[in-house]
Design a protein around this motif. Structure first.
Motif, PDB file in Angstrom:
ATOM      1  N   THR A 215       0.855  -1.185   0.000  1.00  0.00           N
ATOM      2  CA  THR A 215       0.000   0.000   0.000  1.00  0.00           C
ATOM      3  C   THR A 215       0.891   1.235   0.000  1.00  0.00           C
ATOM      4  OG1 THR A 215      -0.142   0.033   2.423  1.00  0.00           O
ATOM      5  CG2 THR A 215      -1.860  -1.161   1.227  1.00  0.00           C
TER       6      THR A 215
ATOM      7  N   ASN B 265      -2.010  -1.123  -3.563  1.00  0.00           N
ATOM      8  CA  ASN B 265      -3.215  -0.321  -3.342  1.00  0.00           C
ATOM      9  C   ASN B 265      -2.775   1.124  -3.154  1.00  0.00           C
ATOM     10  OD1 ASN B 265      -5.561   0.938  -2.418  1.00  0.00           O
ATOM     11  ND2 ASN B 265      -6.224  -0.841  -1.262  1.00  0.00           N
TER      12      ASN B 265
ATOM     13  N   GLY C 110      -7.979   0.628  -4.198  1.00  0.00           N
ATOM     14  CA  GLY C 110      -8.121  -0.800  -4.458  1.00  0.00           C
ATOM     15  C   GLY C 110      -6.822  -1.421  -4.935  1.00  0.00           C
TER      16      GLY C 110
ATOM     17  N   LYS D  71      -4.251  -3.450  -7.117  1.00  0.00           N
ATOM     18  CA  LYS D  71      -4.049  -3.786  -8.520  1.00  0.00           C
ATOM     19  C   LYS D  71      -2.743  -4.564  -8.651  1.00  0.00           C
ATOM     20  CE  LYS D  71      -7.695  -1.693 -10.184  1.00  0.00           C
ATOM     21  NZ  LYS D  71      -8.790  -2.428 -10.857  1.00  0.00           N
TER      22      LYS D  71
END
Length: 326
Positions: free
Chosen positions: A132, A163, A168, A170
């Motif tokens: 992330t 993310n 979201g 990917k």
């Protein structure tokens, strides 16, 4: 204007307040007459009204006749324009509709998302191979061409996803579209990814790697792999020089590693020859021969102390030389 009856004369007034008339002109059309208090009057359509109405229509018709015919609008004059929903038109005679404006606005938002992250940078956190990152300014959506630059906090151990700002997770793929392999992303290294509408693609990877491993690469040299730069371990043997084979079926084991091609192996054992029975055959100390005695094939004869017997013949060493004997 009022009148007493249809046949009586008319009176012009300018204002009526309740039952009180003001600005009255008697005998507006005809001879003045008087009426008593309480006389009922009415507002009727008169010749004056007709003539005024007719004059107004004629004046309006005259004015309309002097209005020029409408012209198409241009950059130099006002006029009629055509509406258009196009957002990519270069026309200067059409005007954009609200729909076209909205489409252009949406395109601008998508472009702004890319611009916002052109210089965006952040350091990742991870849970296994799921990373992330929070970029500033934050992207508003994943769009084709979105570029992000991140510093990886920990090396990956398999296929990777990321993310970005909570939009979201990917997948992150190599430039050839395949999944990341272990250690493709190294801790504290900086990478650029571009979104292709489905996944983020690693940039600047440099193409495909082969299947070579450390033992296939010469010692002192390196090779790029999915795991990074690898140092070779193959031994550089250079030239092995000249190696001699001194008897039949003699052999030489070539050492593993790299050879420069200048070494060679040669055979130096003595060719077969014919000798007489009981004749002394001088071989020299330590020599090896393959002999054919009176047409009889003998085995390989080795000059070993203690002798060797083969094919009915023997060889002895007298301390100085080898010789055949019956």
């Amino acid at each position: 204007m009022i009148q007493l009856t249809k046949t009586q004369k008319q009176y012009l007034y300018t204002e009526k307040t309740g039952n009180v008339l003001t600005g009255v002109t008697r005998a507006f059309e005809g001879v003045a007459q008087s009426w008593g208090a309480g006389t009922r009057v009415a507002r009727l359509f008169s010749a004056y009204d007709h003539n005024t109405f007719k004059a107004n229509i004629e004046d309006l018709d005259n004015r309309l006749g002097n209005i020029p015919a409408p012209q198409d609008a241009s950059l130099t004059q006002k006029g009629i324009v055509q509406l258009s929903n196009a957002t990519g038109s270069s026309s200067d005679t059409e005007v954009a509709t609200p729909k076209a404006v909205k489409n252009a606005y949406d395109i601008g938002l998508a472009a702004q998302a890319i611009i916002n992250n052109r210089d965006g940078y952040g350091t990742t956190t991870n849970s296994g191979n799921v990373y992330t990152v929070a970029l500033t300014p934050a992207p508003v959506a994943y769009v084709d061409g979105l570029r992000i630059t991140v510093k990886i906090n920990a090396a990956n151990t398999g296929p990777v996803s990321i993310n970005v700002n909570g939009l979201g997770a990917k997948s992150v793929l190599k430039s050839n579209g395949s999944d990341m392999t272990a250690n493709a992303l190294q801790a504290n290294s900086v990478y650029s990814f571009v979104y292709n509408g489905t996944a983020f693609i690693l940039q600047g990877e440099g193409g495909e790697y082969g299947t070579a491993v450390a033992s296939d690469v010469l010692s002192g040299k390196t090779i790029g792999t999915d795991e990074g730069i690898v140092s070779g371990t193959m031994v550089n043997q250079g030239s092995i020089g000249t190696k001699n084979l001194t008897f039949q079926n003699d052999s030489y084991t070539i050492p593993a590693g790299y050879h420069n091609g200048s070494g060679k192996v040669v055979s130096t054992y003595e060719a077969g020859r014919t000798v007489q029975e009981s004749s002394n055959v001088s071989l020299g100390n330590g020599a090896k021969v393959y002999a054919n005695l009176n047409g009889k094939q003998c085995a390989q004869i080795s000059a070993n102390l203690g002798g060797y017997t083969g094919g009915g013949w023997s060889i002895r060493y007298n301390g100085t030389e080898n010789y055949w004997m019956v």
